[in-house]
Design a protein around this motif. Structure first.
Motif, PDB file in Angstrom:
ATOM      1  N   VAL A  33       0.747  -1.363  -0.089  1.00  0.00           N
ATOM      2  CA  VAL A  33      -0.208  -0.017  -0.043  1.00  0.00           C
ATOM      3  C   VAL A  33       0.829   1.225   0.096  1.00  0.00           C
ATOM      4  CG1 VAL A  33      -1.757   1.268   1.362  1.00  0.00           C
ATOM      5  CG2 VAL A  33      -2.025  -1.030   0.903  1.00  0.00           C
ATOM      6  N   LEU A  34       1.713   1.406   0.770  1.00  0.00           N
ATOM      7  CA  LEU A  34       2.661   2.453   1.046  1.00  0.00           C
ATOM      8  C   LEU A  34       3.566   2.787  -0.465  1.00  0.00           C
ATOM      9  CD1 LEU A  34       4.046   2.316   4.461  1.00  0.00           C
ATOM     10  CD2 LEU A  34       2.324   3.644   3.877  1.00  0.00           C
ATOM     11  N   ALA A  35       3.831   1.564  -1.100  1.00  0.00           N
ATOM     12  CA  ALA A  35       4.669   1.714  -2.230  1.00  0.00           C
ATOM     13  C   ALA A  35       3.721   2.098  -3.648  1.00  0.00           C
ATOM     14  CB  ALA A  35       5.146   0.292  -2.759  1.00  0.00           C
ATOM     15  N   ALA A  36       2.451   1.709  -3.394  1.00  0.00           N
ATOM     16  CA  ALA A  36       1.548   2.290  -4.258  1.00  0.00           C
ATOM     17  C   ALA A  36       1.257   3.731  -4.359  1.00  0.00           C
ATOM     18  CB  ALA A  36       0.352   1.392  -4.240  1.00  0.00           C
ATOM     19  N   LEU A  37       1.499   4.227  -2.954  1.00  0.00           N
ATOM     20  CA  LEU A  37       0.729   5.590  -2.496  1.00  0.00           C
ATOM     21  C   LEU A  37       2.167   6.372  -2.899  1.00  0.00           C
ATOM     22  CD1 LEU A  37      -0.388   5.347   0.848  1.00  0.00           C
ATOM     23  CD2 LEU A  37      -1.734   6.088  -1.047  1.00  0.00           C
ATOM     24  N   GLY A  38       3.364   5.872  -2.982  1.00  0.00           N
ATOM     25  CA  GLY A  38       4.538   6.610  -3.459  1.00  0.00           C
ATOM     26  C   GLY A  38       5.034   7.722  -2.471  1.00  0.00           C
ATOM     27  N   PRO A  39       6.224   8.028  -2.636  1.00  0.00           N
ATOM     28  CA  PRO A  39       7.024   8.966  -1.740  1.00  0.00           C
ATOM     29  C   PRO A  39       6.568  10.228  -1.696  1.00  0.00           C
ATOM     30  CG  PRO A  39       8.141   8.846  -3.706  1.00  0.00           C
ATOM     31  CD  PRO A  39       6.894   7.689  -4.161  1.00  0.00           C
ATOM     32  N   ASP A  40       5.581  10.691  -2.622  1.00  0.00           N
ATOM     33  CA  ASP A  40       5.104  12.123  -2.607  1.00  0.00           C
ATOM     34  C   ASP A  40       3.733  12.073  -1.789  1.00  0.00           C
ATOM     35  OD1 ASP A  40       7.227  13.210  -4.006  1.00  0.00           O
ATOM     36  OD2 ASP A  40       6.199  12.659  -5.882  1.00  0.00           O
ATOM     37  N   TRP A  41       3.330  11.086  -1.131  1.00  0.00           N
ATOM     38  CA  TRP A  41       1.991  10.986  -0.431  1.00  0.00           C
ATOM     39  C   TRP A  41       1.952  11.550   0.782  1.00  0.00           C
ATOM     40  CZ3 TRP A  41       0.149   8.005   3.832  1.00  0.00           C
ATOM     41  CH2 TRP A  41      -1.365   8.210   4.152  1.00  0.00           C
ATOM     42  N   ASP A  42       1.309  12.844   0.820  1.00  0.00           N
ATOM     43  CA  ASP A  42       1.118  13.554   2.190  1.00  0.00           C
ATOM     44  C   ASP A  42      -0.092  13.282   2.727  1.00  0.00           C
ATOM     45  OD1 ASP A  42       1.365  15.379   4.064  1.00  0.00           O
ATOM     46  OD2 ASP A  42       1.449  16.987   2.938  1.00  0.00           O
ATOM     47  N   PRO A  43      -0.310  12.558   3.923  1.00  0.00           N
ATOM     48  CA  PRO A  43      -1.556  12.436   4.695  1.00  0.00           C
ATOM     49  C   PRO A  43      -2.251  13.694   5.269  1.00  0.00           C
ATOM     50  CG  PRO A  43       0.377  11.406   5.707  1.00  0.00           C
ATOM     51  CD  PRO A  43       0.968  11.866   4.684  1.00  0.00           C
ATOM     52  N   MET A  44      -1.592  14.590   5.618  1.00  0.00           N
ATOM     53  CA  MET A  44      -2.024  15.739   5.979  1.00  0.00           C
ATOM     54  C   MET A  44      -2.764  16.698   4.895  1.00  0.00           C
ATOM     55  SD  MET A  44      -1.876  15.490   9.173  1.00  0.00           S
ATOM     56  CE  MET A  44      -2.735  17.133   9.714  1.00  0.00           C
ATOM     57  N   GLU A  45      -2.023  16.605   3.820  1.00  0.00           N
ATOM     58  CA  GLU A  45      -2.675  17.501   2.474  1.00  0.00           C
ATOM     59  C   GLU A  45      -4.179  16.635   2.268  1.00  0.00           C
ATOM     60  OE1 GLU A  45      -3.457  20.097  -0.084  1.00  0.00           O
ATOM     61  OE2 GLU A  45      -1.919  20.146   1.415  1.00  0.00           O
ATOM     62  N   VAL A  46      -4.077  15.470   2.217  1.00  0.00           N
ATOM     63  CA  VAL A  46      -5.136  14.611   2.012  1.00  0.00           C
ATOM     64  C   VAL A  46      -6.311  14.876   2.952  1.00  0.00           C
ATOM     65  CG1 VAL A  46      -6.222  12.208   1.815  1.00  0.00           C
ATOM     66  CG2 VAL A  46      -4.059  12.399   0.765  1.00  0.00           C
ATOM     67  N   MET A  47      -6.058  15.147   4.407  1.00  0.00           N
ATOM     68  CA  MET A  47      -7.076  15.240   5.026  1.00  0.00           C
ATOM     69  C   MET A  47      -7.579  16.772   4.917  1.00  0.00           C
ATOM     70  SD  MET A  47      -7.769  12.692   6.967  1.00  0.00           S
ATOM     71  CE  MET A  47      -8.541  13.489   8.349  1.00  0.00           C
ATOM     72  N   ARG A  48      -6.668  17.641   4.773  1.00  0.00           N
ATOM     73  CA  ARG A  48      -7.235  18.915   4.450  1.00  0.00           C
ATOM     74  C   ARG A  48      -7.928  19.115   2.885  1.00  0.00           C
ATOM     75  NH1 ARG A  48      -1.810  20.176   6.277  1.00  0.00           N
ATOM     76  NH2 ARG A  48      -0.815  20.007   4.395  1.00  0.00           N
ATOM     77  N   GLY A  49      -7.760  18.209   2.019  1.00  0.00           N
ATOM     78  CA  GLY A  49      -8.455  18.220   0.917  1.00  0.00           C
ATOM     79  C   GLY A  49      -9.872  17.500   1.201  1.00  0.00           C
ATOM     80  N   GLU A  50      -9.886  16.604   2.073  1.00  0.00           N
ATOM     81  CA  GLU A  50     -11.190  16.065   2.254  1.00  0.00           C
ATOM     82  C   GLU A  50     -11.965  17.037   3.012  1.00  0.00           C
ATOM     83  OE1 GLU A  50     -10.944  12.264   4.299  1.00  0.00           O
ATOM     84  OE2 GLU A  50      -9.617  11.261   2.633  1.00  0.00           O
ATOM     85  N   GLU A  51     -11.471  17.726   4.190  1.00  0.00           N
ATOM     86  CA  GLU A  51     -12.212  18.872   4.703  1.00  0.00           C
ATOM     87  C   GLU A  51     -12.898  19.857   3.774  1.00  0.00           C
ATOM     88  OE1 GLU A  51     -13.020  19.105   8.110  1.00  0.00           O
ATOM     89  OE2 GLU A  51     -12.202  17.075   8.052  1.00  0.00           O
ATOM     90  N   ALA A  52     -11.854  20.211   2.947  1.00  0.00           N
ATOM     91  CA  ALA A  52     -12.220  21.230   1.895  1.00  0.00           C
ATOM     92  C   ALA A  52     -13.391  20.772   0.960  1.00  0.00           C
ATOM     93  CB  ALA A  52     -11.237  21.689   0.984  1.00  0.00           C
ATOM     94  N   ALA A  53     -13.435  19.510   0.677  1.00  0.00           N
ATOM     95  CA  ALA A  53     -14.464  18.682   0.042  1.00  0.00           C
ATOM     96  C   ALA A  53     -15.910  18.915   0.723  1.00  0.00           C
ATOM     97  CB  ALA A  53     -14.122  17.496  -0.565  1.00  0.00           C
ATOM     98  N   TYR A  54     -15.722  18.394   1.908  1.00  0.00           N
ATOM     99  CA  TYR A  54     -16.887  18.537   2.766  1.00  0.00           C
ATOM    100  C   TYR A  54     -17.428  19.987   3.039  1.00  0.00           C
ATOM    101  CZ  TYR A  54     -16.759  13.612   4.247  1.00  0.00           C
ATOM    102  OH  TYR A  54     -16.729  12.238   4.225  1.00  0.00           O
ATOM    103  N   ASP A  55     -16.669  20.785   3.255  1.00  0.00           N
ATOM    104  CA  ASP A  55     -16.909  22.184   3.244  1.00  0.00           C
ATOM    105  C   ASP A  55     -17.867  22.637   2.107  1.00  0.00           C
ATOM    106  OD1 ASP A  55     -16.022  22.384   6.053  1.00  0.00           O
ATOM    107  OD2 ASP A  55     -14.339  23.450   5.032  1.00  0.00           O
TER     108      ASP A  55
END
Length: 88
Positions: A33-55
């Protein structure tokens, strides 16, 4: 292999100890899973994006939609956002 144990006298089948250790498979799955996500995956950025989508999802609600949203929040179906009301 354990020796065969005859069933109890009442005829019910004896229970068999059955365990499977999935530790190695879980470690391999996590690595894949981590290899598929790649080295550029930023979990905090993903969470911010989800919050923006819910807003965005709960923005611009009309009066009836806002009432339904508030009822769902009060019922514990949706988490409260923006002070308990959807974003305007």
């Amino acid at each position: 292999m354990a020796p065969h144990t005859p069933p109890p006298p009442d005829g019910t089948p004896a229970l068999v100890d059955f365990t499977v250790d999935l530790s190695a498979q879980e470690v391999q799955r996590q690595a894949q899973v981590l290899a598929a996500l790649g080295p550029d995956w930023d979990p905090m950025e993903v969470m911010r994006g989800e919050e923006a989508a819910y807003d965005l999802l709960y923005s611009g609600l009309d009066e009836e939609q806002q009432r339904l949203y508030d009822d769902l929040v009060a019922g514990g179906v949706l988490p409260p956002r923006g002070g308990g009301h959807a974003a305007a």
